[in-house]
Design an enzyme around this catalytic site. Structure first.
Site, short mmCIF file in Angstrom:
data_model
loop_
_atom_site.label_atom_id
_atom_site.label_comp_id
_atom_site.label_asym_id
_atom_site.label_seq_id
_atom_site.Cartn_x
_atom_site.Cartn_y
_atom_site.Cartn_z
N GLU A 158 27.71 -5.07 8.30
CA GLU A 158 27.50 -3.96 9.22
C GLU A 158 27.07 -4.45 10.59
O GLU A 158 27.52 -3.94 11.62
CB GLU A 158 26.46 -2.99 8.65
CG GLU A 158 26.90 -2.24 7.41
CD GLU A 158 28.09 -1.33 7.66
OE1 GLU A 158 28.35 -0.96 8.83
OE2 GLU A 158 28.79 -1.00 6.68
N TYR A 241 21.89 3.96 11.73
CA TYR A 241 23.21 3.77 11.12
C TYR A 241 23.17 2.72 10.02
O TYR A 241 23.62 2.95 8.89
CB TYR A 241 24.25 3.37 12.18
CG TYR A 241 25.51 2.84 11.53
CD1 TYR A 241 26.46 3.71 11.02
CD2 TYR A 241 25.71 1.47 11.37
CE1 TYR A 241 27.60 3.25 10.38
CE2 TYR A 241 26.83 0.99 10.73
CZ TYR A 241 27.78 1.89 10.24
OH TYR A 241 28.88 1.40 9.59
N ASP A 259 28.78 6.64 12.78
CA ASP A 259 29.21 5.63 13.76
C ASP A 259 30.28 6.27 14.62
O ASP A 259 30.55 7.47 14.54
CB ASP A 259 29.68 4.35 13.08
CG ASP A 259 31.01 4.52 12.33
OD1 ASP A 259 31.48 5.67 12.18
OD2 ASP A 259 31.58 3.50 11.90
#
Length: 342
Positions: A158, A241, A259
């Site tokens: 990520e 996030y 996102d």
């Protein structure tokens, strides 16, 4: 409205106002999950065996060709144009342009200094680095079997995917996981070693924050990532996030995430006005994500939303003919009816 991903306590509470009836919500969830199971991309951090990675540029070219063959006006009506009511629908945010108000998805001034420092160490620049893998449809890396799917691997993927096209991340992620296979080994690495492993990805502040987060985890949690959003947000470098991604994907927590892909999908599905980079739309998207999230399959559902935004509902060439939720899309309906004009 909150910009933090709170774990859901009920399935459709409050969602009807935005997504329709409870039955509409369940149907939309099921459609997205079925599509994801059939069309998901293969990546090592998902525990998939090689070969990995589909070249997303091929998907965009296919969408362009489909539009031309159908004799359609390019779907530019979905971005930087105006609804007949003069409400701007600016939906061009790409998946590598994400902006978050936490500790990630923000390019900070200090990253410029990091970039210069790392380039001095490696003798390369991000634009011309010889370490950058070639653009191919599948990863050139070979492996006898898949990598195990771990919270640490999800975290690294990520962070690497912020500000970087996910297809470019694959080989870097593999190299990183071989060099620093655990949180503890990353925490023990020097800054020079971390920068060397990151070389070619750019925005070196991301690598430094990964190392700082690893050091925190070793000191405070025995090298283990926590399994809740609230505790994940305490880790340096992890913002809303990434906390939502780790909690849902790695631990099955019913935590929403937002996102650039998710914002774009929601903005089109509901024909929401405004820029995708605006704080107002960002806050609304977190609420929408919480309402729509499937609490029984949060990992797959969150990845389905991001996957659809990355491969179907793209910024400049959305493949609407292949979209599984086209019938639910208000922006598509407005375009088809000629209600969106230049």
């Amino acid at each position: 409205m909150s910009t933090h991903p709170k774990e859901k306590k009920s399935a459709e509470k409050g969602g009807e106002a935005n997504w329709g009836s409870s039955e509409d919500i369940r149907s939309l969830r099921a459609t997205l999950l079925d599509w994801y199971q059939a069309h998901r991309r293969s990546f090592p951090w998902r525990g998939d065996p090689p070969p990995w990675c589909v070249d997303k540029s091929a998907l965009r070219k296919e969408a362009d060709a489909t539009d031309k063959m159908a004799g359609q006006r390019r779907l530019g009506a979905f971005f930087k144009l105006r609804h007949t009511s003069e409400i701007s629908l600016d939906l061009t945010l790409d998946e590598d342009d994400d902006v978050d108000q936490g500790n990630e998805k923000v390019v900070q001034d200090e990253d410029i200094e990091d970039l210069v420092t790392a380039n001095t160490l490696t003798g390369s620049s991000p634009a011309t680095s010889s370490t950058t893998p070639p653009s191919t449809g599948t990863s050139s890396t070979t492996l006898d079997g898949p990598f195990p799917m771990t919270p640490y691997g999800t975290w690294v993927s990520e962070v690497m995917s912020q500000q970087t096209q996910v297809e470019r991340v694959v080989d870097y992620w593999i190299k990183w996981m071989r060099r620093f296979p655990t949180v503890s080994e990353l925490a023990q690495a020097s800054e020079t070693q971390v920068n060397e492993a990151w070389a070619g990805l750019g925005y070196y502040g991301r690598a430094r924050r990964l190392r700082e987060g690893a050091q925190y985890l070793v000191e405070k949690r025995g090298g283990q990532l926590p399994d809740t959003v609230e505790e994940l947000l305490k880790v340096p470098g992890i913002g809303p996030y990434t906390a939502g991604a780790i909690a849902s994907i790695s631990f099955g927590r019913a935590a929403p995430l937002v996102d650039g892909n998710v914002i774009r999908v929601f903005a089109r599905l509901l024909a929401l006005p405004g820029s995708p980079a605006s704080q107002e739309l960002n806050r609304l998207s977190w609420d929408l994500a919480g309402d729509l999230l499937d609490p029984t399959r949060p990992a797959e559902f969150n990845q389905a939303l991001m996957e659809m935004g990355a491969t179907i509902c793209t910024p400049k060439a959305p493949a609407c003919d292949r979209c599984p939720v086209k019938k639910n899309c208000k922006a598509y309906a407005l375009h088809a009816a000629g209600s969106i004009s230049t």
